[in-house]
Design a protein around this motif. Sequence first.
Motif, PDB file in Angstrom:
ATOM      1  N   SER A  63      31.540 -16.219 -32.105  1.00  0.00           N
ATOM      2  CA  SER A  63      30.643 -15.513 -31.174  1.00  0.00           C
ATOM      3  C   SER A  63      29.441 -16.379 -30.781  1.00  0.00           C
ATOM      4  O   SER A  63      28.284 -15.956 -30.916  1.00  0.00           O
ATOM      5  CB  SER A  63      30.180 -14.205 -31.824  1.00  0.00           C
ATOM      6  OG  SER A  63      29.651 -13.314 -30.882  1.00  0.00           O
TER       7      SER A  63
ATOM      8  N   ARG B 226      24.002 -10.299 -34.817  1.00  0.00           N
ATOM      9  CA  ARG B 226      24.516 -10.200 -33.444  1.00  0.00           C
ATOM     10  C   ARG B 226      23.792  -9.024 -32.791  1.00  0.00           C
ATOM     11  O   ARG B 226      24.187  -7.870 -32.944  1.00  0.00           O
ATOM     12  CB  ARG B 226      26.033 -10.001 -33.435  1.00  0.00           C
ATOM     13  CG  ARG B 226      26.615 -10.029 -32.024  1.00  0.00           C
ATOM     14  CD  ARG B 226      28.134 -10.208 -32.013  1.00  0.00           C
ATOM     15  NE  ARG B 226      28.790  -9.129 -32.727  1.00  0.00           N
ATOM     16  CZ  ARG B 226      30.125  -9.028 -32.836  1.00  0.00           C
ATOM     17  NH1 ARG B 226      30.905  -9.965 -32.300  1.00  0.00           N
ATOM     18  NH2 ARG B 226      30.663  -8.029 -33.488  1.00  0.00           N
TER      19      ARG B 226
ATOM     20  N   PHE C 127      21.561 -18.851 -30.511  1.00  0.00           N
ATOM     21  CA  PHE C 127      22.954 -18.453 -30.656  1.00  0.00           C
ATOM     22  C   PHE C 127      23.865 -19.676 -30.727  1.00  0.00           C
ATOM     23  O   PHE C 127      23.649 -20.684 -30.049  1.00  0.00           O
ATOM     24  CB  PHE C 127      23.395 -17.573 -29.484  1.00  0.00           C
ATOM     25  CG  PHE C 127      22.731 -16.223 -29.442  1.00  0.00           C
ATOM     26  CD1 PHE C 127      22.295 -15.605 -30.602  1.00  0.00           C
ATOM     27  CD2 PHE C 127      22.554 -15.557 -28.239  1.00  0.00           C
ATOM     28  CE1 PHE C 127      21.682 -14.359 -30.577  1.00  0.00           C
ATOM     29  CE2 PHE C 127      21.946 -14.306 -28.195  1.00  0.00           C
ATOM     30  CZ  PHE C 127      21.509 -13.707 -29.367  1.00  0.00           C
TER      31      PHE C 127
ATOM     32  N   ASP D 282      31.153 -19.079 -39.231  1.00  0.00           N
ATOM     33  CA  ASP D 282      29.956 -18.333 -38.877  1.00  0.00           C
ATOM     34  C   ASP D 282      28.678 -19.160 -39.054  1.00  0.00           C
ATOM     35  O   ASP D 282      28.691 -20.369 -38.811  1.00  0.00           O
ATOM     36  CB  ASP D 282      29.920 -17.029 -39.684  1.00  0.00           C
ATOM     37  CG  ASP D 282      31.053 -16.090 -39.268  1.00  0.00           C
ATOM     38  OD1 ASP D 282      31.824 -16.436 -38.361  1.00  0.00           O
ATOM     39  OD2 ASP D 282      31.176 -15.013 -39.868  1.00  0.00           O
TER      40      ASP D 282
ATOM     41  N   THR E 240      26.530 -14.883 -28.551  1.00  0.00           N
ATOM     42  CA  THR E 240      25.881 -13.610 -28.887  1.00  0.00           C
ATOM     43  C   THR E 240      25.422 -13.506 -30.336  1.00  0.00           C
ATOM     44  O   THR E 240      24.806 -12.504 -30.718  1.00  0.00           O
ATOM     45  CB  THR E 240      26.837 -12.421 -28.617  1.00  0.00           C
ATOM     46  OG1 THR E 240      28.036 -12.594 -29.396  1.00  0.00           O
ATOM     47  CG2 THR E 240      27.204 -12.338 -27.136  1.00  0.00           C
ATOM     48  N   ALA E 241      25.710 -14.506 -31.171  1.00  0.00           N
ATOM     49  CA  ALA E 241      25.359 -14.401 -32.595  1.00  0.00           C
ATOM     50  C   ALA E 241      24.715 -15.688 -33.099  1.00  0.00           C
ATOM     51  O   ALA E 241      24.908 -16.772 -32.528  1.00  0.00           O
ATOM     52  CB  ALA E 241      26.595 -14.075 -33.429  1.00  0.00           C
TER      53      ALA E 241
END
Length: 281
Positions: free
Chosen positions: A216, A197, A151, A190, A219-220
């Motif tokens: 994120s 995710r 992540f 990103d 979590t991503a």
Amino acid sequence: VPTPAPTPAPTPAPTPAPAPEPTPAPTPAPSPAPTPAPTPTSTPAPAPDFLEARQRLWFPVAVPGTFGSTDGCPNETVSVTDESMCESIAENMGFTWKGAGSWVKDYPGCMIRPSTSEVWFNIHPTPTGEWSPTTAGQLCRMVGRAVVGEFGNTDGCPTGTSVIETEAVCKAQASALDFTWNGAGSWVKDYPGCMIRPSTSEVWFNTHPTPTGEWSPTTAGQLCRMMPPAVVGEFGNTDGCPPGTSVIETEAVCRAQASTLGFTWKGAGSWVKDYPGCMIR
């Protein structure tokens, strides 16, 4: 006076009170509580380590090739050359299996027309790809399974894996994982390529060339594919990959295989006297 007073009082009081109270209370309380509670927490839990498709372990993730092309399977996929596997994929997709035959104007091996939900297997050795060129083509299978990268890292695919670099394969993996496909776009904050995710069961494909990985970050990350075992092609042959295999066409996958094999990565270049794609000594 003392005789009628105690007789009617104790008889009706204890009889109706205990009967209705314990019977309905325990039945509805435990039934709904445990069922919904563990489902959302246990499903995403294994995602960061290894995400396996719903299909059986041997079952590949299928993706249509370029319509109208007899060599239309995208990078990271190979054509389905086995009739029984072709039929099994059709069944797994919920498509109609139309059988096998030899059709000169169609496509090699397993072929699909998504608009009519139909799948065939063509045994013709040199089909021309003229039939239904805007709606039909080969059915291809992805090589390897999916695994979530680190992540918050734009280069987070673990050793032995590589990022999924094509939108078609990314979308197929989302479907196989039963995750929501959110489409493709160019997002600077990103992650490159196929991104995921797990906590919200969502998958996207990012076309931005140099994203920063700020979105994120806990979590991503990237959705990567497990590298299949590599096999050496015939020496001295520019078309030396044995049946059932295909040449590694992307630098990222070639480099990941070198690392998996423990071989020295010598980089990329243009060499006229050498071999196409990933080459080994």
